[in-house]
Design a protein around this motif. Structure first.
Motif, mmCIF file in Angstrom:
data_model
loop_
_atom_site.group_PDB
_atom_site.id
_atom_site.type_symbol
_atom_site.label_atom_id
_atom_site.label_comp_id
_atom_site.label_asym_id
_atom_site.label_seq_id
_atom_site.Cartn_x
_atom_site.Cartn_y
_atom_site.Cartn_z
ATOM 1 N N SER A 169 14.301 3.906 -10.450
ATOM 2 C CA SER A 169 15.302 2.835 -10.400
ATOM 3 C C SER A 169 14.571 1.517 -10.612
ATOM 4 O O SER A 169 13.361 1.503 -10.876
ATOM 5 C CB SER A 169 16.026 2.837 -9.050
ATOM 6 O OG SER A 169 15.140 2.424 -8.016
ATOM 7 N N TRP A 170 15.274 0.422 -10.445
ATOM 8 C CA TRP A 170 14.614 -0.877 -10.609
ATOM 9 C C TRP A 170 13.486 -1.048 -9.600
ATOM 10 O O TRP A 170 12.541 -1.797 -9.845
ATOM 11 C CB TRP A 170 15.625 -2.023 -10.501
ATOM 12 C CG TRP A 170 16.170 -2.290 -9.136
ATOM 13 C CD1 TRP A 170 17.321 -1.800 -8.608
ATOM 14 C CD2 TRP A 170 15.586 -3.112 -8.114
ATOM 15 N NE1 TRP A 170 17.499 -2.260 -7.322
ATOM 16 C CE2 TRP A 170 16.452 -3.077 -6.996
ATOM 17 C CE3 TRP A 170 14.427 -3.884 -8.038
ATOM 18 C CZ2 TRP A 170 16.186 -3.762 -5.818
ATOM 19 C CZ3 TRP A 170 14.159 -4.571 -6.857
ATOM 20 C CH2 TRP A 170 15.032 -4.508 -5.775
ATOM 21 N N TRP A 171 13.572 -0.343 -8.479
ATOM 22 C CA TRP A 171 12.488 -0.380 -7.493
ATOM 23 C C TRP A 171 11.165 0.088 -8.099
ATOM 24 O O TRP A 171 10.095 -0.270 -7.618
ATOM 25 C CB TRP A 171 12.843 0.525 -6.305
ATOM 26 C CG TRP A 171 13.423 -0.190 -5.140
ATOM 27 C CD1 TRP A 171 14.676 -0.725 -5.039
ATOM 28 C CD2 TRP A 171 12.781 -0.445 -3.886
ATOM 29 N NE1 TRP A 171 14.851 -1.288 -3.797
ATOM 30 C CE2 TRP A 171 13.710 -1.128 -3.076
ATOM 31 C CE3 TRP A 171 11.528 -0.145 -3.377
ATOM 32 C CZ2 TRP A 171 13.413 -1.531 -1.777
ATOM 33 C CZ3 TRP A 171 11.229 -0.541 -2.083
ATOM 34 C CH2 TRP A 171 12.164 -1.225 -1.305
ATOM 35 N N SER A 172 11.232 0.928 -9.126
ATOM 36 C CA SER A 172 10.033 1.486 -9.763
ATOM 37 C C SER A 172 9.516 0.625 -10.897
ATOM 38 O O SER A 172 8.480 0.940 -11.481
ATOM 39 C CB SER A 172 10.358 2.886 -10.319
ATOM 40 O OG SER A 172 10.905 3.725 -9.330
ATOM 41 N N VAL A 224 6.281 4.772 -13.460
ATOM 42 C CA VAL A 224 6.428 3.812 -12.361
ATOM 43 C C VAL A 224 5.395 2.705 -12.569
ATOM 44 O O VAL A 224 4.200 2.982 -12.708
ATOM 45 C CB VAL A 224 6.217 4.489 -10.995
ATOM 46 C CG1 VAL A 224 6.251 3.460 -9.869
ATOM 47 C CG2 VAL A 224 7.271 5.570 -10.774
ATOM 48 N N THR A 225 5.843 1.473 -12.585
ATOM 49 C CA THR A 225 4.940 0.337 -12.789
ATOM 50 C C THR A 225 4.868 -0.581 -11.578
ATOM 51 O O THR A 225 4.069 -1.518 -11.560
ATOM 52 C CB THR A 225 5.383 -0.487 -14.014
ATOM 53 O OG1 THR A 225 6.744 -0.923 -13.827
ATOM 54 C CG2 THR A 225 5.280 0.336 -15.294
ATOM 55 N N ALA A 226 5.699 -0.344 -10.576
ATOM 56 C CA ALA A 226 5.731 -1.200 -9.386
ATOM 57 C C ALA A 226 5.004 -0.518 -8.229
ATOM 58 O O ALA A 226 5.009 0.706 -8.109
ATOM 59 C CB ALA A 226 7.169 -1.513 -8.989
ATOM 60 N N ASP A 227 4.391 -1.309 -7.374
ATOM 61 C CA ASP A 227 3.542 -0.797 -6.295
ATOM 62 C C ASP A 227 4.344 -0.091 -5.204
ATOM 63 O O ASP A 227 5.482 -0.449 -4.907
ATOM 64 C CB ASP A 227 2.747 -1.948 -5.673
ATOM 65 C CG ASP A 227 3.654 -3.007 -5.078
ATOM 66 O OD1 ASP A 227 3.947 -2.939 -3.873
ATOM 67 O OD2 ASP A 227 4.090 -3.903 -5.819
ATOM 68 N N ASP A 228 3.713 0.905 -4.603
ATOM 69 C CA ASP A 228 4.257 1.606 -3.438
ATOM 70 C C ASP A 228 3.509 1.254 -2.157
ATOM 71 O O ASP A 228 3.919 1.650 -1.063
ATOM 72 C CB ASP A 228 4.189 3.120 -3.639
ATOM 73 C CG ASP A 228 5.071 3.603 -4.783
ATOM 74 O OD1 ASP A 228 6.209 3.115 -4.895
ATOM 75 O OD2 ASP A 228 4.613 4.468 -5.557
ATOM 76 N N HIS A 229 2.387 0.547 -2.287
ATOM 77 C CA HIS A 229 1.554 0.193 -1.135
ATOM 78 C C HIS A 229 0.763 -1.050 -1.505
ATOM 79 O O HIS A 229 0.293 -1.188 -2.639
ATOM 80 C CB HIS A 229 0.593 1.354 -0.812
ATOM 81 C CG HIS A 229 -0.336 1.080 0.327
ATOM 82 N ND1 HIS A 229 -0.133 1.590 1.599
ATOM 83 C CD2 HIS A 229 -1.480 0.341 0.407
ATOM 84 C CE1 HIS A 229 -1.112 1.185 2.392
ATOM 85 N NE2 HIS A 229 -1.949 0.431 1.697
ATOM 86 N N ALA A 230 0.606 -1.965 -0.544
ATOM 87 C CA ALA A 230 -0.174 -3.185 -0.781
ATOM 88 C C ALA A 230 -0.924 -3.574 0.472
ATOM 89 O O ALA A 230 -0.376 -3.538 1.578
ATOM 90 C CB ALA A 230 0.742 -4.334 -1.218
#
Length: 361
Positions: A169-172, A224-230
């Protein structure tokens, strides 16, 4: 708007508005009036669930409507700047979800629009600022309970992004403003600034869990291009050090917590939102519970008793009391300037990760 009717809110987006904002805003004294969504059927479903009088086909129609006093923007971040600037130009008060925008340039445009509409409320929905225990923790730090701040740690640990079946989704998608850093890390960055002070420099590491997810409509695998952990390391202008961890890949999760250590005491907010202090004898003493100055009685109709829901209730209550009096500069709310500064931190964190370096703000 009549005094009896109250401030009428139009919601753009059918996710967070459905789960929390509409029922909690109503309990807090605001009047949910209308909704628009990218998909008309979603807007109609939410309107039927919550008994909203109006459904609009587009956000532009909602923003232009005379039946709406406040526009609540609950869309992906890629739409925030366009909707916020249009709503302010139309004379509406604006509550915008976080992260503020896609980048600093857009956040600057939003601040300029707010400055051009000085009689309108323009805030970012950092509702945790209104959560009673967090307010109390901030006040105790300012009053010197812990002495000079040495270290501060802000954590939000969850496991939702470990689930490989979660759809794309946009989250990804980083281009749409997805990722844990923006969605939840923005809250922690804002709390760090609000409680401890100006962030002077930082470095960061970001991580993606599952590299591909299934797009629900096409069934195709998408990257997936967006982070899952920072993880962020911070240096504050007052000399304190800090760390922020925001994770969607921690098995079992834990929730949110804050630890602030000073020269003569420490404060801790655990994942149950219980506040503890360590003062005397310091540093070998034990954690003692701190009785909250403000407690929230159980309210019928609240979706849950979580920190975001409680904070949303007190934010709505503040708006319902303040805006009819002409007060648009709220002491505890995150202004669009605050949103811009947080956006600068988020952008700097992404650069720091890419360059493997410290960024000065």
């Amino acid at each position: 708007m009549s005094a009896q009717q109250g401030l009428r809110v139009g919601f753009i987006g059918s996710g967070w508005s459905d789960r929390v904002q509409i029922p909690v805003f109503r309990l807090g004294g605001l009047t949910p009036q209308a909704i628009a969504s990218a998909h008309r059927e979603n807007a109609e479903r939410v309107a039927a669930t919550h008994n909203l009088p109006q459904v609009f086909d587009t956000w532009q129609e909602l923003v232009a409507s005379d039946s709406v006093d406040i526009v609540s923007i609950c869309t992906p971040p890629s739409l925030h700047a366009n909707i916020a600037t249009a709503a302010l130009a139309a004379g509406k008060h604006v509550i915008c979800e976080k992260p503020t925008a896609l980048n600093v340039r857009e956040a600057e445009a939003m601040l300029a629009a707010a400055q051009a509409a000085p009689g309108r409320l323009a805030i970012i929905d950092h509702e945790l600022r209104f959560h009673p225990q967090r307010l109390q923790m901030r006040q105790m730090i300012k009053e010197g309970y812990i002495g000079s701040v040495l270290q501060a740690r802000f954590d939000r640990l969850g496991s939702e992004r470990l689930d490989a079946s979660q759809p794309w989704s946009w989250w990804s998608d980083a281009e749409q403003g997805g990722g844990m850093l923006g969605a939840l890390g923005s809250h922690l960055v804002d709390l760090a600034r609000w409680m401890i002070g100006r962030i002077e420099s930082l470095t960061a590491q970001l991580q993606i869990g599952h590299l591909y997810r299934t797009e629900p409509h096409s069934g195709m695998q998408r990257q997936v291009t967006a982070d899952d952990h920072a993880d962020l390391l911070l240096r504050f202008a007052n000399g304190a050090m800090g760390k922020i961890t925001v994770s969607g890949i921690t098995p079992g999760g834990y929730g949110m917590s804050i630890l602030v250590v000073g020269t003569s005491g420490a404060l801790m907010l655990d994942n149950q939102d219980q506040l503890f202090g360590m003062k005397e004898p310091y540093p070998r003493g034990s954690w003692e519970p701190i009785r909250p100055k403000q407690t929230t009685p159980p309210l019928d109709g609240l979706p849950n008793q979580g920190a975001f829901t409680i904070g949303t209730y007190y934010l709505a209550q503040t708006l319902a009391m303040s805006l009819p009096m002409g007060e648009t500069m709220l002491d505890d709310a995150a202004s669009f300037y605050d949103g811009l500064v947080v956006q600068r931190v988020l952008d700097a964190a992404r650069r720091a990760h890419q360059n493997k370096a410290w960024e000065t703000l």
